[in-house]
Design a protein around this motif. Structure first.
Motif, PDB file in Angstrom:
ATOM      1  N   ALA A  32       0.759  -1.122  -0.014  1.00 58.14           N
ATOM      2  CA  ALA A  32       0.113  -0.068   0.066  1.00 58.14           C
ATOM      3  C   ALA A  32       0.832   1.194   0.079  1.00 58.14           C
ATOM      4  O   ALA A  32       1.980   1.289   0.696  1.00 58.14           O
ATOM      5  N   ASP A  34       0.459   5.683   0.233  1.00 58.32           N
ATOM      6  CA  ASP A  34      -0.228   6.796   0.713  1.00 58.32           C
ATOM      7  C   ASP A  34      -1.272   6.485   1.623  1.00 58.32           C
ATOM      8  O   ASP A  34      -2.417   6.576   1.584  1.00 58.32           O
ATOM      9  N   VAL A  35      -0.721   5.511   2.554  1.00 58.65           N
ATOM     10  CA  VAL A  35      -1.734   5.117   3.703  1.00 58.65           C
ATOM     11  C   VAL A  35      -2.021   6.296   4.818  1.00 58.65           C
ATOM     12  O   VAL A  35      -1.130   6.618   5.458  1.00 58.65           O
ATOM     13  N   ARG A  36      -3.459   6.346   5.068  1.00 56.83           N
ATOM     14  CA  ARG A  36      -3.918   7.529   5.792  1.00 56.83           C
ATOM     15  C   ARG A  36      -4.360   6.712   7.314  1.00 56.83           C
ATOM     16  O   ARG A  36      -4.418   7.338   8.395  1.00 56.83           O
ATOM     17  N   TRP A  56       3.870   2.573   8.251  1.00 56.63           N
ATOM     18  CA  TRP A  56       3.047   3.690   7.826  1.00 56.63           C
ATOM     19  C   TRP A  56       3.022   4.735   8.895  1.00 56.63           C
ATOM     20  O   TRP A  56       2.152   5.006   9.542  1.00 56.63           O
ATOM     21  N   ALA A  59       0.140   7.341   8.942  1.00 56.77           N
ATOM     22  CA  ALA A  59      -1.144   6.894   9.135  1.00 56.77           C
ATOM     23  C   ALA A  59      -1.783   6.948  10.531  1.00 56.77           C
ATOM     24  O   ALA A  59      -0.867   6.909  11.435  1.00 56.77           O
ATOM     25  N   ASP A 100      -7.769   2.259   4.319  1.00 68.69           N
ATOM     26  CA  ASP A 100      -6.695   2.055   3.454  1.00 68.69           C
ATOM     27  C   ASP A 100      -6.332   0.849   3.645  1.00 68.69           C
ATOM     28  O   ASP A 100      -5.871  -0.090   2.769  1.00 68.69           O
ATOM     29  N   LEU A 125     -12.701  -0.758   2.662  1.00 66.18           N
ATOM     30  CA  LEU A 125     -11.802  -0.331   2.285  1.00 66.18           C
ATOM     31  C   LEU A 125     -12.029   0.665   0.928  1.00 66.18           C
ATOM     32  O   LEU A 125     -12.864   0.419   0.233  1.00 66.18           O
ATOM     33  N   ARG A 126     -10.947   1.647   0.871  1.00 65.18           N
ATOM     34  CA  ARG A 126     -11.193   2.361  -0.362  1.00 65.18           C
ATOM     35  C   ARG A 126     -10.734   1.742  -1.537  1.00 65.18           C
ATOM     36  O   ARG A 126     -10.080   0.624  -1.403  1.00 65.18           O
ATOM     37  N   GLY A 129      -7.453  -0.038  -1.702  1.00 65.02           N
ATOM     38  CA  GLY A 129      -7.190  -0.681  -0.079  1.00 65.02           C
ATOM     39  C   GLY A 129      -6.797  -1.881  -0.191  1.00 65.02           C
ATOM     40  O   GLY A 129      -6.776  -2.855  -1.163  1.00 65.02           O
TER      41      GLY A 129
END
Length: 261
Positions: A32, A34-36, A56, A59, A100, A125-126, A129
Protein backbone atom coordinates in the motif's frame (compact mmCIF):
# COMPACT_ATOMS: atom_id res chain seq x y z
CA UNK A 1 -21.38 -6.45 22.10
CA UNK A 2 -20.70 -10.11 22.65
CA UNK A 3 -18.96 -11.14 25.82
CA UNK A 4 -15.40 -12.39 25.58
CA UNK A 5 -13.59 -15.09 27.53
CA UNK A 6 -10.79 -13.84 29.72
CA UNK A 7 -7.41 -13.50 28.03
CA UNK A 8 -4.07 -13.20 29.80
CA UNK A 9 -1.74 -10.76 28.02
CA UNK A 10 1.16 -12.12 30.07
CA UNK A 11 0.55 -15.74 29.06
CA UNK A 12 -0.13 -14.74 25.46
CA UNK A 13 3.16 -12.84 25.46
CA UNK A 14 5.13 -16.02 26.09
CA UNK A 15 7.22 -16.66 22.97
CA UNK A 16 6.28 -13.24 21.61
CA UNK A 17 9.02 -13.30 18.97
CA UNK A 18 7.69 -16.54 17.50
CA UNK A 19 4.11 -15.27 17.52
CA UNK A 20 5.20 -12.03 15.88
CA UNK A 21 6.98 -13.52 12.90
CA UNK A 22 3.82 -14.41 10.91
CA UNK A 23 2.51 -10.88 11.53
CA UNK A 24 5.63 -9.38 9.99
CA UNK A 25 5.45 -11.80 7.06
CA UNK A 26 1.80 -10.87 6.51
CA UNK A 27 2.27 -7.11 6.63
CA UNK A 28 5.34 -7.41 4.43
CA UNK A 29 3.13 -8.50 1.52
CA UNK A 30 0.95 -5.37 1.68
CA UNK A 31 2.11 -2.97 -1.03
CA UNK A 32 0.00 0.00 0.00
CA UNK A 33 1.02 3.59 -0.73
CA UNK A 34 -0.32 6.88 0.64
CA UNK A 35 -1.78 5.09 3.65
CA UNK A 36 -3.84 7.33 5.94
CA UNK A 37 -6.01 4.90 7.92
CA UNK A 38 -5.14 1.42 9.21
CA UNK A 39 -7.30 -0.89 11.34
CA UNK A 40 -5.96 -3.94 13.17
CA UNK A 41 -8.88 -6.25 13.96
CA UNK A 42 -8.07 -8.54 16.89
CA UNK A 43 -5.10 -6.46 17.98
CA UNK A 44 -4.56 -8.27 21.30
CA UNK A 45 -2.09 -6.60 23.67
CA UNK A 46 -0.90 -4.19 20.99
CA UNK A 47 2.73 -5.26 20.74
CA UNK A 48 2.34 -6.15 17.07
CA UNK A 49 -0.02 -3.31 16.19
CA UNK A 50 2.57 -0.77 17.33
CA UNK A 51 4.98 -2.08 14.66
CA UNK A 52 2.63 -0.70 12.00
CA UNK A 53 3.79 2.80 12.91
CA UNK A 54 7.15 1.94 11.36
CA UNK A 55 5.51 0.64 8.19
CA UNK A 56 3.09 3.56 7.74
CA UNK A 57 4.43 6.42 9.88
CA UNK A 58 1.92 8.98 8.60
CA UNK A 59 -1.18 6.82 9.13
CA UNK A 60 -3.77 6.89 11.87
CA UNK A 61 -3.90 3.36 13.31
CA UNK A 62 -6.75 1.84 15.33
CA UNK A 63 -6.51 -1.49 17.13
CA UNK A 64 -9.79 -3.29 17.86
CA UNK A 65 -10.22 -6.22 20.26
CA UNK A 66 -13.06 -7.73 22.29
CA UNK A 67 -10.90 -8.46 25.34
CA UNK A 68 -10.76 -5.72 28.00
CA UNK A 69 -7.67 -7.40 29.45
CA UNK A 70 -5.83 -7.23 26.14
CA UNK A 71 -6.87 -3.61 25.55
CA UNK A 72 -5.72 -2.58 28.99
CA UNK A 73 -2.28 -3.94 28.15
CA UNK A 74 -2.35 -2.27 24.71
CA UNK A 75 -2.96 1.23 26.08
CA UNK A 76 0.74 1.63 26.89
CA UNK A 77 1.39 1.99 23.16
CA UNK A 78 -1.33 4.58 22.49
CA UNK A 79 -0.45 8.03 21.21
CA UNK A 80 -1.90 10.67 18.90
CA UNK A 81 -1.73 8.34 15.90
CA UNK A 82 -2.37 4.98 17.54
CA UNK A 83 -5.49 4.18 19.55
CA UNK A 84 -7.28 1.07 20.80
CA UNK A 85 -10.98 0.37 21.17
CA UNK A 86 -13.28 -2.38 22.35
CA UNK A 87 -15.11 -4.17 19.55
CA UNK A 88 -16.06 -7.55 18.15
CA UNK A 89 -14.73 -8.45 14.71
CA UNK A 90 -18.13 -9.96 13.87
CA UNK A 91 -19.85 -6.64 14.47
CA UNK A 92 -17.19 -4.19 13.35
CA UNK A 93 -18.32 -1.71 10.71
CA UNK A 94 -17.21 1.68 9.45
CA UNK A 95 -18.22 4.00 6.64
CA UNK A 96 -17.65 2.25 3.29
CA UNK A 97 -14.47 3.26 1.55
CA UNK A 98 -12.93 4.85 4.65
CA UNK A 99 -9.97 2.54 5.40
CA UNK A 100 -6.72 2.07 3.48
CA UNK A 101 -5.47 -1.12 5.17
CA UNK A 102 -7.18 -3.73 7.35
CA UNK A 103 -5.01 -6.27 9.16
CA UNK A 104 -6.51 -9.21 11.04
CA UNK A 105 -3.93 -11.58 12.46
CA UNK A 106 -4.64 -14.85 14.33
CA UNK A 107 -8.24 -13.81 15.00
CA UNK A 108 -10.67 -15.12 12.38
CA UNK A 109 -9.99 -18.76 13.27
CA UNK A 110 -12.30 -18.21 16.27
CA UNK A 111 -15.19 -17.15 13.98
CA UNK A 112 -17.14 -19.97 12.26
CA UNK A 113 -18.76 -17.53 9.84
CA UNK A 114 -15.54 -15.72 8.94
CA UNK A 115 -16.02 -15.95 5.16
CA UNK A 116 -19.32 -14.10 5.59
CA UNK A 117 -17.42 -11.19 7.12
CA UNK A 118 -15.10 -10.67 4.17
CA UNK A 119 -17.50 -8.65 1.98
CA UNK A 120 -17.95 -6.14 4.80
CA UNK A 121 -14.20 -5.82 5.23
CA UNK A 122 -13.75 -5.19 1.51
CA UNK A 123 -16.55 -2.59 1.51
CA UNK A 124 -14.75 -0.74 4.29
CA UNK A 125 -11.68 -0.35 2.06
CA UNK A 126 -11.22 2.54 -0.28
CA UNK A 127 -10.62 1.61 -3.95
CA UNK A 128 -7.05 0.39 -4.04
CA UNK A 129 -7.11 -0.58 -0.35
CA UNK A 130 -5.65 -3.72 1.19
CA UNK A 131 -6.92 -6.52 3.44
CA UNK A 132 -4.37 -8.78 5.14
CA UNK A 133 -5.44 -11.98 6.94
CA UNK A 134 -3.46 -14.64 8.83
CA UNK A 135 -4.91 -17.57 10.74
CA UNK A 136 -3.46 -20.70 12.32
CA UNK A 137 -4.07 -23.82 10.27
CA UNK A 138 -2.87 -26.36 12.82
CA UNK A 139 -6.20 -27.81 13.98
CA UNK A 140 -5.00 -31.35 13.34
CA UNK A 141 -1.65 -30.94 15.09
CA UNK A 142 -0.95 -33.12 18.15
CA UNK A 143 -1.35 -30.09 20.43
CA UNK A 144 -4.98 -29.74 19.37
CA UNK A 145 -5.81 -33.41 18.85
CA UNK A 146 -4.66 -34.27 22.37
CA UNK A 147 -6.61 -31.32 23.76
CA UNK A 148 -9.85 -32.46 22.12
CA UNK A 149 -9.38 -36.08 23.13
CA UNK A 150 -8.66 -35.28 26.75
CA UNK A 151 -11.47 -32.72 27.00
CA UNK A 152 -13.90 -35.40 25.81
CA UNK A 153 -12.97 -37.89 28.54
CA UNK A 154 -14.30 -38.12 32.09
CA UNK A 155 -14.21 -36.29 34.41
CA UNK A 156 -13.49 -33.33 32.11
CA UNK A 157 -16.12 -33.85 29.41
CA UNK A 158 -18.97 -32.56 31.56
CA UNK A 159 -17.36 -29.13 31.56
CA UNK A 160 -14.95 -28.97 28.64
CA UNK A 161 -16.37 -31.04 25.78
CA UNK A 162 -17.92 -28.14 23.88
CA UNK A 163 -15.11 -25.69 24.60
CA UNK A 164 -12.60 -27.95 22.86
CA UNK A 165 -14.41 -27.68 19.52
CA UNK A 166 -13.00 -25.40 16.82
CA UNK A 167 -14.55 -24.29 13.55
CA UNK A 168 -13.01 -25.52 10.33
CA UNK A 169 -10.82 -22.83 8.79
CA UNK A 170 -10.57 -21.87 5.13
CA UNK A 171 -7.53 -22.82 3.12
CA UNK A 172 -5.71 -20.46 0.76
CA UNK A 173 -7.87 -21.45 -2.21
CA UNK A 174 -11.07 -20.62 -0.34
CA UNK A 175 -9.75 -17.17 0.49
CA UNK A 176 -8.85 -16.64 -3.17
CA UNK A 177 -12.37 -17.60 -4.26
CA UNK A 178 -14.15 -15.50 -1.63
CA UNK A 179 -12.06 -12.35 -2.02
CA UNK A 180 -11.85 -12.52 -5.81
CA UNK A 181 -15.64 -12.52 -5.85
CA UNK A 182 -15.49 -9.18 -4.00
CA UNK A 183 -13.37 -7.55 -6.68
CA UNK A 184 -9.92 -8.13 -5.21
CA UNK A 185 -6.63 -9.39 -6.55
CA UNK A 186 -5.58 -12.03 -4.02
CA UNK A 187 -2.23 -13.39 -2.89
CA UNK A 188 -2.77 -16.44 -0.67
CA UNK A 189 -0.35 -19.00 0.71
CA UNK A 190 0.45 -21.22 3.66
CA UNK A 191 3.63 -21.65 5.68
CA UNK A 192 4.68 -24.15 8.30
CA UNK A 193 7.00 -22.53 10.82
CA UNK A 194 9.30 -24.72 12.87
CA UNK A 195 9.54 -22.76 16.09
CA UNK A 196 12.37 -23.70 18.43
CA UNK A 197 11.02 -23.02 21.92
CA UNK A 198 13.01 -22.74 25.13
CA UNK A 199 11.88 -23.71 28.62
CA UNK A 200 10.29 -26.74 30.25
CA UNK A 201 7.18 -28.18 28.59
CA UNK A 202 7.31 -25.31 26.15
CA UNK A 203 4.35 -26.35 24.00
CA UNK A 204 2.09 -26.41 27.05
CA UNK A 205 3.12 -22.84 27.85
CA UNK A 206 2.44 -21.86 24.23
CA UNK A 207 -1.07 -23.34 24.03
CA UNK A 208 -2.10 -22.10 27.49
CA UNK A 209 -1.99 -18.60 25.98
CA UNK A 210 -4.26 -19.41 23.03
CA UNK A 211 -5.70 -22.76 21.91
CA UNK A 212 -6.09 -24.41 25.32
CA UNK A 213 -7.38 -21.29 27.05
CA UNK A 214 -11.13 -21.93 26.50
CA UNK A 215 -10.87 -25.48 27.83
CA UNK A 216 -8.86 -24.52 30.90
CA UNK A 217 -11.29 -21.73 31.74
CA UNK A 218 -14.33 -24.00 31.68
CA UNK A 219 -12.91 -26.43 34.24
CA UNK A 220 -13.36 -26.09 38.02
CA UNK A 221 -10.12 -25.27 39.81
CA UNK A 222 -9.42 -28.77 41.09
CA UNK A 223 -10.01 -30.33 37.67
CA UNK A 224 -8.02 -27.64 35.89
CA UNK A 225 -4.90 -28.56 37.81
CA UNK A 226 -5.39 -32.25 37.03
CA UNK A 227 -6.18 -31.59 33.37
CA UNK A 228 -3.15 -29.37 32.90
CA UNK A 229 -0.88 -32.04 34.42
CA UNK A 230 -2.27 -34.79 32.14
CA UNK A 231 -2.29 -32.57 29.08
CA UNK A 232 1.22 -31.35 29.81
CA UNK A 233 2.56 -34.88 30.18
CA UNK A 234 1.11 -35.91 26.82
CA UNK A 235 2.41 -32.77 25.12
CA UNK A 236 5.89 -33.40 26.53
CA UNK A 237 5.78 -36.85 24.93
CA UNK A 238 4.48 -35.54 21.59
CA UNK A 239 6.93 -32.62 21.55
CA UNK A 240 10.06 -33.89 23.34
CA UNK A 241 12.47 -31.40 24.80
CA UNK A 242 15.99 -31.68 23.33
CA UNK A 243 19.25 -30.13 24.42
CA UNK A 244 18.67 -27.37 21.88
CA UNK A 245 14.99 -26.76 22.79
CA UNK A 246 11.55 -28.01 21.77
CA UNK A 247 10.51 -28.00 18.13
CA UNK A 248 6.93 -26.85 17.42
CA UNK A 249 5.77 -27.17 13.78
CA UNK A 250 3.02 -24.60 13.24
CA UNK A 251 1.05 -24.23 9.98
CA UNK A 252 -0.40 -20.82 9.19
CA UNK A 253 -2.61 -19.58 6.34
CA UNK A 254 -2.30 -16.15 4.75
CA UNK A 255 -4.37 -14.05 2.35
CA UNK A 256 -3.59 -10.54 1.16
CA UNK A 257 -6.26 -8.91 -0.99
CA UNK A 258 -5.87 -5.73 -3.05
CA UNK A 259 -9.20 -4.06 -3.82
CA UNK A 260 -9.40 -2.99 -7.42
CA UNK A 261 -9.60 0.74 -7.97
Amino acid sequence: MRTSPVWSPEQYGTYADERGRPYADLVGRVRAADVRTVVDLGCGPGGLTVTLREVWPEATIVGVDNSPQMLEAAQRFADERLSFELGDVREWAVEPGSVDVIVTNATLQWVPEQLDLLPGFVRALRPGGWLAIQIPGNGNAPSHAILRELANTDPYAEFAKDSSLRPDVPGPAEYVDALSAEGCVVDAWETTYFHLLSGDNAVLEWVKGTGARPVLQTLPDELRVRFEAEYGARLAEAYPQRDYGTLLPFRRIFAVAHKKG
